[in-house]
Design a protein around this motif. Sequence first.
Motif, mmCIF file in Angstrom:
data_model
loop_
_atom_site.group_PDB
_atom_site.id
_atom_site.type_symbol
_atom_site.label_atom_id
_atom_site.label_comp_id
_atom_site.label_asym_id
_atom_site.label_seq_id
_atom_site.Cartn_x
_atom_site.Cartn_y
_atom_site.Cartn_z
ATOM 1 N N LYS A 184 -0.825 -6.265 -5.419
ATOM 2 C CA LYS A 184 -0.106 -5.061 -5.005
ATOM 3 C C LYS A 184 1.188 -4.890 -5.792
ATOM 4 C CE LYS A 184 -2.062 -5.070 -0.348
ATOM 5 N NZ LYS A 184 -1.807 -5.068 1.113
ATOM 6 N N ILE A 185 1.867 -6.000 -6.071
ATOM 7 C CA ILE A 185 3.082 -5.943 -6.882
ATOM 8 C C ILE A 185 2.748 -5.447 -8.295
ATOM 9 C CG2 ILE A 185 4.928 -7.310 -7.920
ATOM 10 C CD1 ILE A 185 4.765 -9.155 -5.453
ATOM 11 N N ASP A 186 1.708 -6.033 -8.879
ATOM 12 C CA ASP A 186 1.317 -5.650 -10.241
ATOM 13 C C ASP A 186 0.883 -4.194 -10.309
ATOM 14 O OD1 ASP A 186 1.825 -8.255 -10.993
ATOM 15 O OD2 ASP A 186 -0.276 -8.878 -10.991
ATOM 16 N N ASN A 187 0.113 -3.745 -9.323
ATOM 17 C CA ASN A 187 -0.366 -2.363 -9.326
ATOM 18 C C ASN A 187 0.785 -1.374 -9.186
ATOM 19 O OD1 ASN A 187 -2.980 -3.236 -9.581
ATOM 20 N ND2 ASN A 187 -3.590 -2.780 -7.485
ATOM 21 N N THR A 188 1.785 -1.722 -8.368
ATOM 22 C CA THR A 188 2.925 -0.832 -8.178
ATOM 23 C C THR A 188 3.703 -0.686 -9.483
ATOM 24 O OG1 THR A 188 3.058 -1.514 -5.859
ATOM 25 C CG2 THR A 188 4.976 -0.416 -6.775
ATOM 26 N N ARG A 189 3.905 -1.783 -10.172
ATOM 27 C CA ARG A 189 4.581 -1.723 -11.476
ATOM 28 C C ARG A 189 3.750 -0.929 -12.478
ATOM 29 N NH1 ARG A 189 6.438 -7.931 -11.061
ATOM 30 N NH2 ARG A 189 8.601 -7.600 -10.389
ATOM 31 N N ALA A 190 2.436 -1.109 -12.438
ATOM 32 C CA ALA A 190 1.564 -0.406 -13.383
ATOM 33 C C ALA A 190 1.614 1.105 -13.177
ATOM 34 C CB ALA A 190 0.127 -0.910 -13.237
ATOM 35 N N LEU A 191 1.982 1.547 -11.970
ATOM 36 C CA LEU A 191 2.104 2.976 -11.681
ATOM 37 C C LEU A 191 3.469 3.538 -12.088
ATOM 38 C CD1 LEU A 191 0.293 2.968 -8.238
ATOM 39 C CD2 LEU A 191 -0.461 4.197 -10.283
ATOM 40 N N GLN A 247 4.780 9.213 -9.942
ATOM 41 C CA GLN A 247 4.307 9.284 -11.330
ATOM 42 C C GLN A 247 3.667 10.645 -11.610
ATOM 43 O OE1 GLN A 247 0.782 6.908 -12.595
ATOM 44 N NE2 GLN A 247 2.165 5.999 -14.112
ATOM 45 N N ALA A 248 2.857 11.141 -10.677
ATOM 46 C CA ALA A 248 2.192 12.432 -10.865
ATOM 47 C C ALA A 248 3.193 13.585 -10.899
ATOM 48 C CB ALA A 248 1.169 12.648 -9.754
ATOM 49 N N ASN A 302 0.814 -1.212 0.000
ATOM 50 C CA ASN A 302 0.000 0.000 0.000
ATOM 51 C C ASN A 302 0.851 1.267 0.000
ATOM 52 O OD1 ASN A 302 -2.414 -1.374 -0.141
ATOM 53 N ND2 ASN A 302 -2.687 -1.466 2.065
ATOM 54 N N HIS A 303 1.886 1.310 0.826
ATOM 55 C CA HIS A 303 2.821 2.443 0.783
ATOM 56 C C HIS A 303 3.523 2.475 -0.568
ATOM 57 C CE1 HIS A 303 5.672 5.447 2.148
ATOM 58 N NE2 HIS A 303 6.692 4.635 1.966
ATOM 59 N N ALA A 304 3.836 1.295 -1.092
ATOM 60 C CA ALA A 304 4.465 1.199 -2.404
ATOM 61 C C ALA A 304 3.629 1.903 -3.462
ATOM 62 C CB ALA A 304 4.655 -0.274 -2.788
ATOM 63 N N GLN A 305 2.342 1.604 -3.478
ATOM 64 C CA GLN A 305 1.469 2.190 -4.490
ATOM 65 C C GLN A 305 1.264 3.682 -4.255
ATOM 66 O OE1 GLN A 305 -1.990 -0.606 -5.527
ATOM 67 N NE2 GLN A 305 -1.111 -1.552 -3.703
ATOM 68 N N GLY A 306 1.182 4.090 -2.985
ATOM 69 C CA GLY A 306 1.022 5.502 -2.685
ATOM 70 C C GLY A 306 2.201 6.325 -3.156
ATOM 71 N N VAL A 307 3.410 5.852 -2.873
ATOM 72 C CA VAL A 307 4.619 6.561 -3.304
ATOM 73 C C VAL A 307 4.752 6.497 -4.827
ATOM 74 C CG1 VAL A 307 7.153 6.548 -3.230
ATOM 75 C CG2 VAL A 307 5.826 6.258 -1.121
ATOM 76 N N ALA A 308 4.462 5.345 -5.419
ATOM 77 C CA ALA A 308 4.572 5.206 -6.867
ATOM 78 C C ALA A 308 3.621 6.161 -7.580
ATOM 79 C CB ALA A 308 4.289 3.762 -7.280
ATOM 80 N N ALA A 309 2.402 6.264 -7.089
ATOM 81 C CA ALA A 309 1.425 7.164 -7.711
ATOM 82 C C ALA A 309 1.849 8.617 -7.567
ATOM 83 C CB ALA A 309 0.048 6.956 -7.096
ATOM 84 N N ALA A 310 2.359 8.990 -6.389
ATOM 85 C CA ALA A 310 2.819 10.362 -6.177
ATOM 86 C C ALA A 310 4.006 10.674 -7.065
ATOM 87 C CB ALA A 310 3.162 10.573 -4.706
ATOM 88 N N ALA A 370 10.785 6.182 -9.359
ATOM 89 C CA ALA A 370 10.570 5.563 -8.050
ATOM 90 C C ALA A 370 11.029 4.115 -8.091
ATOM 91 C CB ALA A 370 9.099 5.614 -7.652
ATOM 92 N N VAL A 371 11.783 3.712 -7.069
ATOM 93 C CA VAL A 371 12.161 2.313 -6.865
ATOM 94 C C VAL A 371 11.468 1.843 -5.598
ATOM 95 C CG1 VAL A 371 14.038 0.710 -6.351
ATOM 96 C CG2 VAL A 371 14.388 2.541 -8.029
ATOM 97 N N ILE A 372 10.734 0.744 -5.700
ATOM 98 C CA ILE A 372 9.975 0.230 -4.561
ATOM 99 C C ILE A 372 10.477 -1.160 -4.213
ATOM 100 C CG2 ILE A 372 7.717 -0.194 -3.585
ATOM 101 C CD1 ILE A 372 8.050 2.674 -4.523
ATOM 102 N N ILE A 373 10.914 -1.358 -2.967
ATOM 103 C CA ILE A 373 11.408 -2.646 -2.493
ATOM 104 C C ILE A 373 10.255 -3.347 -1.776
ATOM 105 C CG2 ILE A 373 13.104 -3.792 -1.022
ATOM 106 C CD1 ILE A 373 14.825 -1.215 -1.371
#
Length: 324
Positions: free
Chosen positions: A106-113, A88-89, A78-86, A94-97
């Motif tokens: 969640k993995i797929d959504n983070t990559r999609a962002l 991207q905007a 969830n933090h991964a996606q929040g940071v990735a979306a921010a 962004a690199v997410i571990i």
Amino acid sequence: MTSISMIEAAARRLDGHARKTPLLSSPFLDEVAGRRLLVKPECLQHTGSFKFRGGWAALSAMDEDTRKRGVLAYSSGNHAQGVAAAAQAHGVPAVIIMPSDAPQLKIDNTRALGAEVVLYDRAGESREEIGAHYEETRGLTLVKPYDDPQVIAGQGTVGLEIAEQAAAEGVTSGDVLICCGGGGLTGGVALALEARAPGLRVRPAEPEGFDDVARSLSSGQVESNPATSGSICDAILTPAPGEITFPILSRLCGPGIVITEDEALHAMALAFLRLKIVVEPGGAAALAAALFHGDEIEGDAVIAVATGGNVDPAMFIRALEQHA
């Protein structure tokens, strides 16, 4: 340290970017809870959880040169996606571990962002060591999942909304239950309510076996979990309360409430049937506490934050098959 002025500043930066989620209610859930129950569905937030608030708050507070170099985060999703979306905007890398056992969604959504996802074994590898490598080699700035003053400020905007919305509903006292991992949301909301609705008391909700915050609040010192994985409530599994967050929690929060995995699944099913929202197991912990631990709650009304809705289909089906 995070202050109410920082939370208010984060709210201004989030204005027009984050959703103001409502307070939902159902007479059916009131009956189960044994009191009036109001649910704040942060599962409807951008990226499916409150974490977008903290990610945006942190990135928008950076100076432009720092932000342009890119950001780094570690998260089960969830933090991964929040940071990735921010990121991207803002048009920055962004690199997410992420742990390799994080839900695939969640993995797929983070990559999609647009983020670069690096997977690790949380039982045998250190995400901090991996992160340090990327900080040194690429000049990325780490956005911590909870132990970051700006992240806490962003999550605290949930508390500003609760204060306003609860007052409009005539609720000025009672417990506010928060699904708690490292304590960023719990601490941020507690700080906001201290300033804007002091009659509302924050209480953390955690899954059994991973109740480090509840035990820490009871003992008065930081307690660790014996394991770092092994619960369906992956979103709120952390080793121990944060160094920044625990002093806030110990000063402002009431006792923690510990829920079972089955109670989380039951809460997920009831949230879908009665509120028409999709909540993941970790995001349902506070609702489970409100519904099934009424004897531990004070007051005629209780507020529960449904913190996230990023659940794999198989897990959601399991909840419905067992409790619908």
